[in-house]
Design an enzyme around this catalytic site. Structure first.
Site, PDB file in Angstrom:
ATOM      1  CB  CYS A 121      20.393  -3.584  -8.361  1.00 34.43           C
ATOM      2  SG  CYS A 121      19.054  -4.747  -8.631  1.00 34.43           S
ATOM      3  CB  THR A 415      -6.587   0.419 -17.721  1.00 35.25           C
ATOM      4  OG1 THR A 415      -7.529   0.479 -16.653  1.00 35.25           O
ATOM      5  CG2 THR A 415      -7.312   0.464 -19.043  1.00 35.25           C
ATOM      6  CE1 TYR A 416      -4.844  -6.547 -16.720  1.00 32.47           C
ATOM      7  CE2 TYR A 416      -3.859  -4.796 -15.402  1.00 32.47           C
ATOM      8  CZ  TYR A 416      -3.723  -5.895 -16.227  1.00 32.47           C
ATOM      9  OH  TYR A 416      -2.474  -6.337 -16.566  1.00 32.47           O
ATOM     10  CG  ASN A 417     -11.506  -0.279 -17.549  1.00 27.85           C
ATOM     11  OD1 ASN A 417     -11.164   0.911 -17.620  1.00 27.85           O
ATOM     12  ND2 ASN A 417     -11.539  -1.072 -18.601  1.00 27.85           N
ATOM     13  CB  THR A 418      -9.935  -3.205 -11.291  1.00 29.50           C
ATOM     14  OG1 THR A 418      -8.526  -3.263 -11.552  1.00 29.50           O
ATOM     15  CG2 THR A 418     -10.647  -4.256 -12.103  1.00 29.50           C
ATOM     16  CB  THR A 427      -7.743   3.742 -13.498  1.00 32.62           C
ATOM     17  OG1 THR A 427      -7.230   3.028 -14.621  1.00 32.62           O
ATOM     18  CG2 THR A 427      -8.654   2.847 -12.699  1.00 32.62           C
ATOM     19  CD  GLU A 492      -5.885  -2.659  -8.177  1.00 32.92           C
ATOM     20  OE1 GLU A 492      -6.017  -2.986  -6.979  1.00 32.92           O
ATOM     21  OE2 GLU A 492      -6.727  -1.999  -8.797  1.00 32.92           O
TER      22      GLU A 492
HETATM   23  C1  LIG Z   1      -2.489   1.131 -10.917  1.00 32.75           C
HETATM   24  C2  LIG Z   1      -3.948   0.800 -10.791  1.00 32.75           C
HETATM   25  C3  LIG Z   1      -4.711   1.908 -10.155  1.00 32.75           C
HETATM   26  C4  LIG Z   1      -4.515   0.439 -12.128  1.00 32.75           C
HETATM   27  C5  LIG Z   1      -5.949  -0.052 -12.139  1.00 32.75           C
HETATM   28  N1  LIG Z   1      -6.128  -1.251 -11.378  1.00 32.75           N
HETATM   29  C6  LIG Z   1      -6.387  -0.259 -13.564  1.00 32.75           C
HETATM   30  O1  LIG Z   1      -6.761  -1.336 -13.946  1.00 32.75           O
HETATM   31  O2  LIG Z   1      -6.387   0.651 -14.335  1.00 32.75           O
END
Ligand SMILES: CC(C)C[C@H](N)C(=O)O
Length: 521
Positions: A121, A415-418, A427, A492
């Site tokens: 690296c 997490t952003y819950n997306t 998630t 993500e």
């Molecule tokens: C790595 C991703 C699946 C995480 C998802 N965007 C979240 O907010 O939990």
């Protein structure tokens, strides 16, 4: 060309790129314009990272507070897509590099260089060569391991095992280091060194996994730099994030994997795939979310036997051995890319035995499946970070345990819950599968976790990416990065890299600390 040598050995010097079919000389060095792509990452469009940075005062504050280089480097810029995590990361890194601790400052940077060199690296090596000198390191040491005190050189073995096969570390390795007369390591010093090694191996995974670009360096002549093309073809380095480029990533279409498609096949794919792929990947996303939902619902009523749980882990572990990163190159007949790999001399001088890597059992056939892998069981309390690693590290090297613990928790719970464009999604199952899959590849099992979930949630192209980034990060390509989760955002995917990096660091620490514990008892 073939004067005096057999045709086999002559051909061993050449490789064929599976992507553009160009013939490449393995040891050739080329001049490429600098930067290869604009921005901190070759995988992520510059504007996505920069927008996040300028909006974020917190990042600037963190850099002022905790950066050792005093500037917003490319790693920090990309990580600042996740500011909360960035804070934990920078704090622990600052602690191991700058705060009171068992090791002298220049040695810390030299150890970082040794760790980064295991994965070639150069990004991290350059950075720490600078800091090594700035903190008063002896320039001569930069000529390589032969020029450093024997004591530091003795770390070579543990560096190598930790990076590639940490399950092989035993108390004998520890004993050797702490009991070698005048060159001995005290336990606090050794723990400090191990933490640094694990940190920089893992960070190399992040650097390659996120396509971190070299820092712009005005000192480099004419804006060109020399790179070794022994492991990359220029077509892989080129990155304009165009659809055309992305279309080559199609793992489902087999054009970048398996056989060698002729140029005409490739150009046909270039034109017909993009629209198909978007439909396809949308379907993939929906299906993944459906599976996550089902797993969450099923969990309550499913009672799986202990034996079945063990079998699922074993199956996943065994299968992971056969997940081989789709090689960018096909060697010519009789040449063995692995063995012949040429590592630039300026990097290999910081290590010995450069050919030693993650044991790739798939290449050796099923007879050689590992029987030596340790299983670190959760419920049987054999060894876990929470119950053992944390307190041992803290005891021997003051507060680092707390800082690492905070960082591991942070990344595990982030997490952003997306999910791509979807909001309000839990998630947890997916993030846990990513983390536990890394531990599974290192032979670490949690017996309250059902490894069937890994199998249901992680598709093959993602497993290939995970294995590459954690086991041989230097082989990561933009194509691998692009080829999984095509609907997800770059942020993500960086999130994924954070999980992989921390899981890897924790796995290395667990094995090293367990060996230290065994040495002590
Ligand atoms: C790595 C991703 C699946 C995480 C998802 N965007 C979240 O907010 O939990």
């Amino acid at each position: 060309m073939n004067r005096g040598g057999s045709s086999a050995s002559a051909s061993a010097n050449y490789l064929l790129c599976t992507n553009c079919r160009k013939v490449l000389r393995k040891d050739k060095r080329i001049r490429v314009s600098q930067p290869l792509t604009r921005g901190p990452s070759a995988f992520i469009p510059e504007k996505e990272v920069v927008q996040a940075n300028t909006a974020d005062e917190r990042t600037n504050f963190l850099v002022e507070e905790y950066s050792t280089s005093g500037r917003l480097d490319n790693i920090t810029q990309v990580m600042s897509l996740h500011t909360q995590y960035l804070e934990s990361f920078l704090r622990s890194q600052f602690y191991m590099l700058r705060m009171d601790g068992p090791l002298p400052l220049p040695d810390r940077h030299y150890i970082a260089i040794m760790a980064a060199a295991r994965h070639q690296c150069s990004y991290l090596i350059n950075m720490h060569v600078d800091e090594f000198l700035k903190t008063g390191g002896i320039a001569e040491w930069l000529n390589g391991l032969e020029y450093v005190p024997q004591r530091l050189r003795n770390l070579n073995e543990i560096n190598k095992l930790l990076a590639h096969r940490p399950w092989l570390i035993t108390k004998e390795h520890i004993q050797k280091l702490v009991k070698t007369g005048e060159n001995n390591w005290s336990l606090p010093e050794l723990v400090h060194a191990v933490v640094l090694l694990a940190h920089y191996h893992a960070l190399a995974s992040f650097v390659f996994g996120s396509g971190i670009n070299p820092e712009r360096d005005p000192g480099i002549a004419n804006g060109f730099r020399l790179i070794s093309v022994s492991s990359f073809c220029v077509c892989d380095l080129a990155n304009d994030n165009s659809i055309e480029n992305a279309s080559l990533a199609g793992s489902n279409f087999g054009c970048a994997e398996g056989g060698l498609p002729g140029p005409s096949v490739l150009s046909e794919h270039r034109h017909c795939l993009p629209s198909l792929q978007i439909v396809d990947s949308l379907g993939e996303l929906e299906a993944l979310m459906e599976r996550m939902k089902r797993l969450q619902e099923d969990r309550e009523d499913e009672e799986t036997t202990r034996e079945e749980m063990t079998t699922r882990f074993e199956k996943e572990k065994k299968e992971s051995l056969f997940v081989v990163p789709g090689e960018t190159f096909h060697s010519f007949p009789h040449s063995d890319f692995e063995d012949d790999m040429i590592i630039a001399a300026d990097v290999s001088r910081y290590i010995e035995d450069p050919g030693f890597g993650y044991e790739d059992f798939a290449r050796r056939g099923e007879d050689h499946l590992p029987t030596f892998r340790a299983q670190i069981k959760h419920a049987s309390l054999d060894y876990t970070w929470e119950n053992h690693g944390f307190s041992l590290v803290n005891r021997l090297y003051s507060d680092i345990g707390h800082l690492l613990d905070e960082k591991f928790r942070m990344v595990y719970n982030l997490t952003y819950n997306t999910m791509a464009t979807h909001e309000d999604v839990d998630t947890t199952t997916l993030r846990r599968a990513l983390f536990n899959y890394v531990h599974c590849m290192f032979g670490i099992r949690y017996d309250d976790y059902d490894y069937g979930e890994v199998n249901q949630l992680l598709e093959r192209s993602l497993k290939v990416y995970i294995k590459t980034v954690t086991c041989y990060p230097e082989r990561t390509t933009k194509r691998m990065y692009d080829s999984y989760w095509r609907q997800f955002t770059h942020s993500e995917k960086v999130h994924v890299n954070l999980l992989l990096m921390e899981a890897r660091m924790q796995a290395e620490l667990l094995y090293a600390l367990r060996a230290i514990t065994r040495h002590l008892t």
